[in-house]
Design a protein around this motif. Structure first.
Motif, PDB file in Angstrom:
ATOM      1  N   UNK A 169       0.830  -1.204   0.000  1.00 18.81           N
ATOM      2  CA  UNK A 169       0.000   0.000   0.000  1.00 18.81           C
ATOM      3  C   UNK A 169       0.866   1.256   0.000  1.00 18.81           C
ATOM      4  N   UNK A 170       0.361   2.367  -0.539  1.00 22.73           N
ATOM      5  CA  UNK A 170       1.157   3.594  -0.604  1.00 22.73           C
ATOM      6  C   UNK A 170       1.708   4.045   0.747  1.00 22.73           C
ATOM      7  N   UNK A 171       0.908   3.919   1.809  1.00 21.10           N
ATOM      8  CA  UNK A 171       1.387   4.353   3.125  1.00 21.10           C
ATOM      9  C   UNK A 171       2.598   3.539   3.568  1.00 21.10           C
ATOM     10  N   UNK A 172       2.586   2.240   3.300  1.00 16.39           N
ATOM     11  CA  UNK A 172       3.719   1.392   3.672  1.00 16.39           C
ATOM     12  C   UNK A 172       4.938   1.703   2.810  1.00 16.39           C
ATOM     13  N   UNK A 173       4.716   2.015   1.547  1.00 14.66           N
ATOM     14  CA  UNK A 173       5.830   2.403   0.680  1.00 14.66           C
ATOM     15  C   UNK A 173       6.450   3.707   1.164  1.00 14.66           C
ATOM     16  N   UNK A 174       5.610   4.648   1.579  1.00 13.60           N
ATOM     17  CA  UNK A 174       6.110   5.915   2.117  1.00 13.60           C
ATOM     18  C   UNK A 174       6.938   5.678   3.380  1.00 13.60           C
ATOM     19  N   UNK A 175       6.417   4.861   4.285  1.00 15.64           N
ATOM     20  CA  UNK A 175       7.150   4.578   5.520  1.00 15.64           C
ATOM     21  C   UNK A 175       8.475   3.873   5.240  1.00 15.64           C
ATOM     22  N   UNK A 176       8.464   2.940   4.294  1.00 15.14           N
ATOM     23  CA  UNK A 176       9.698   2.237   3.940  1.00 15.14           C
ATOM     24  C   UNK A 176      10.730   3.207   3.384  1.00 15.14           C
ATOM     25  N   UNK A 177      10.276   4.127   2.552  1.00 15.31           N
ATOM     26  CA  UNK A 177      11.184   5.132   2.005  1.00 15.31           C
ATOM     27  C   UNK A 177      11.751   6.016   3.108  1.00 15.31           C
ATOM     28  N   UNK A 178      10.895   6.475   4.001  1.00 13.87           N
ATOM     29  CA  UNK A 178      11.343   7.346   5.096  1.00 13.87           C
ATOM     30  C   UNK A 178      12.398   6.648   5.960  1.00 13.87           C
ATOM     31  N   UNK A 179      12.145   5.397   6.301  1.00 12.39           N
ATOM     32  CA  UNK A 179      13.109   4.671   7.133  1.00 12.39           C
ATOM     33  C   UNK A 179      14.400   4.384   6.370  1.00 12.39           C
ATOM     34  N   UNK A 180      14.315   4.194   5.062  1.00 12.96           N
ATOM     35  CA  UNK A 180      15.538   4.000   4.275  1.00 12.96           C
ATOM     36  C   UNK A 180      16.408   5.244   4.322  1.00 12.96           C
ATOM     37  N   UNK A 181      15.781   6.417   4.245  1.00 11.62           N
ATOM     38  CA  UNK A 181      16.536   7.679   4.338  1.00 11.62           C
ATOM     39  C   UNK A 181      17.174   7.809   5.712  1.00 11.62           C
ATOM     40  N   UNK A 182      16.388   7.553   6.754  1.00 12.75           N
ATOM     41  CA  UNK A 182      16.928   7.677   8.107  1.00 12.75           C
ATOM     42  C   UNK A 182      18.036   6.656   8.357  1.00 12.75           C
ATOM     43  N   UNK A 183      17.835   5.416   7.932  1.00 14.89           N
ATOM     44  CA  UNK A 183      18.848   4.379   8.155  1.00 14.89           C
ATOM     45  C   UNK A 183      20.159   4.746   7.462  1.00 14.89           C
ATOM     46  N   UNK A 184      20.063   5.283   6.254  1.00 13.01           N
ATOM     47  CA  UNK A 184      21.275   5.731   5.557  1.00 13.01           C
ATOM     48  C   UNK A 184      21.982   6.814   6.370  1.00 13.01           C
ATOM     49  N   UNK A 185      21.221   7.776   6.853  1.00 11.57           N
ATOM     50  CA  UNK A 185      21.810   8.892   7.586  1.00 11.57           C
ATOM     51  C   UNK A 185      22.473   8.434   8.881  1.00 11.57           C
ATOM     52  N   UNK A 186      21.815   7.535   9.606  1.00 12.80           N
ATOM     53  CA  UNK A 186      22.364   7.046  10.875  1.00 12.80           C
ATOM     54  C   UNK A 186      23.627   6.216  10.633  1.00 12.80           C
ATOM     55  N   UNK A 187      23.617   5.412   9.571  1.00 12.50           N
ATOM     56  CA  UNK A 187      24.772   4.554   9.279  1.00 12.50           C
ATOM     57  C   UNK A 187      25.929   5.326   8.669  1.00 12.50           C
ATOM     58  N   UNK A 188      25.625   6.404   7.931  1.00 12.94           N
ATOM     59  CA  UNK A 188      26.665   7.140   7.204  1.00 12.94           C
ATOM     60  C   UNK A 188      26.480   8.636   7.435  1.00 12.94           C
ATOM     61  N   UNK A 189      26.607   9.067   8.700  1.00 13.47           N
ATOM     62  CA  UNK A 189      26.264  10.454   9.048  1.00 13.47           C
ATOM     63  C   UNK A 189      27.089  11.511   8.323  1.00 13.47           C
ATOM     64  N   UNK A 190      28.367  11.232   8.093  1.00 10.38           N
ATOM     65  CA  UNK A 190      29.210  12.254   7.462  1.00 10.38           C
ATOM     66  C   UNK A 190      28.889  12.397   5.981  1.00 10.38           C
ATOM     67  N   UNK A 191      28.482  11.301   5.354  1.00  8.33           N
ATOM     68  CA  UNK A 191      28.056  11.404   3.962  1.00  8.33           C
ATOM     69  C   UNK A 191      26.716  12.128   3.872  1.00  8.33           C
ATOM     70  N   UNK A 192      25.804  11.823   4.805  1.00 11.42           N
ATOM     71  CA  UNK A 192      24.537  12.541   4.826  1.00 11.42           C
ATOM     72  C   UNK A 192      24.782  14.034   5.023  1.00 11.42           C
ATOM     73  N   UNK A 193      25.690  14.380   5.934  1.00 10.48           N
ATOM     74  CA  UNK A 193      26.002  15.789   6.192  1.00 10.48           C
ATOM     75  C   UNK A 193      26.568  16.466   4.948  1.00 10.48           C
TER      76      UNK A 193
END
Length: 224
Positions: free
Chosen positions: A86-110
């Motif tokens: 469902x679209x809501x689950x796709x949105x949540x998956x995308x949001x968590x993918x962005x956050x997970x990337x940032x937490x794992x690679x903070x200096x690249x996100x910065x």
């Protein structure tokens, strides 16, 4: 001749990869402004002039790191999507993918979303990689064709041209849905940046849960 050229290309690719890998460790220590081709060359045991065969300037190295970062984030965003969800689950998956990337690679996100590097101007080469994550969001909204709840005033006429330009990544969507999508997209990266850059210190303890709640609230705001 062809085999020799291929071998040279392979050696060059390996050198570029080694340089960018070391550059990421320097990025974590000194930040983008402190990145130094000379220091990287010294760590690699090569003459400082030799590194310029791969990256003529520091800006060229920064561009390579930015493209790599956007590409990695785009791949994570695309991998988060499952056909049929469902679209809501796709949105949540995308949001968590962005956050997970940032937490794992903070200096690249910065490097991608933090303060601009003084004197650096990102070239056009960075645009397509940067759009990959945005296009995932656009597909979710376009597929859903949401009718958001009546919680906000309609978008002002003055931003009509902006809406038309943005609609290129989410065709067939109403002006109101486009405007809400941009607002939600801004809130997503704002939430990630607040967490990553310390604004939640001594305030929010269970950050993943807090983030998830916020993104679910935004899904409702989007009409998903």
């Amino acid at each position: 001749m062809s085999a020799a050229r291929t071998a040279r290309e392979r050696v060059r690719a390996e050198m570029v990869r080694e340089i960018t890998d070391i550059a990421r460790t320097h990025l974590a220590r000194e930040g983008a402004a402190g990145l130094s081709l000379r220091a990287i060359a010294r760590e690699m045991g090569m003459a400082s002039s030799a590194i310029h065969r791969y990256f003529p300037t520091k800006d060229d190295l920064l561009t390579a790191l930015i493209i790599d970062g956007y590409t990695a984030l785009g791949e994570a965003a695309e991998a988060s999507q499952r056909a049929g969800d469902p679209p809501a689950e796709r949105w949540l998956a995308l949001c968590h993918a962005v956050r997970d990337f940032a937490v794992a690679r903070p200096h690249e996100y910065a490097l991608l979303y933090g303060s601009p590097v003084p004197g650096y101007q990102a070239p056009a080469d960075t645009v397509a990689p940067a759009l990959r994550t945005t296009l995932v969001c656009g597909r979710i909204i376009s597929d859903a064709r949401p009718t958001p709840p009546d919680l906000a005033p309609p978008p002002p006429a003055a931003i009509g041209p902006d809406i038309e330009a943005i609609r290129a990544v989410m065709p067939g969507v109403s002006d109101d849905a486009v405007t809400r999508a941009v607002t939600a997209w801004t809130a997503l990266f704002g939430a990630v940046s607040f967490e990553l850059f310390g604004q939640f210190d001594n305030t929010i303890t269970h950050r993943r849960e807090f983030f998830d709640h916020g993104m679910r609230s935004l899904a409702r705001y989007l009409g998903l």
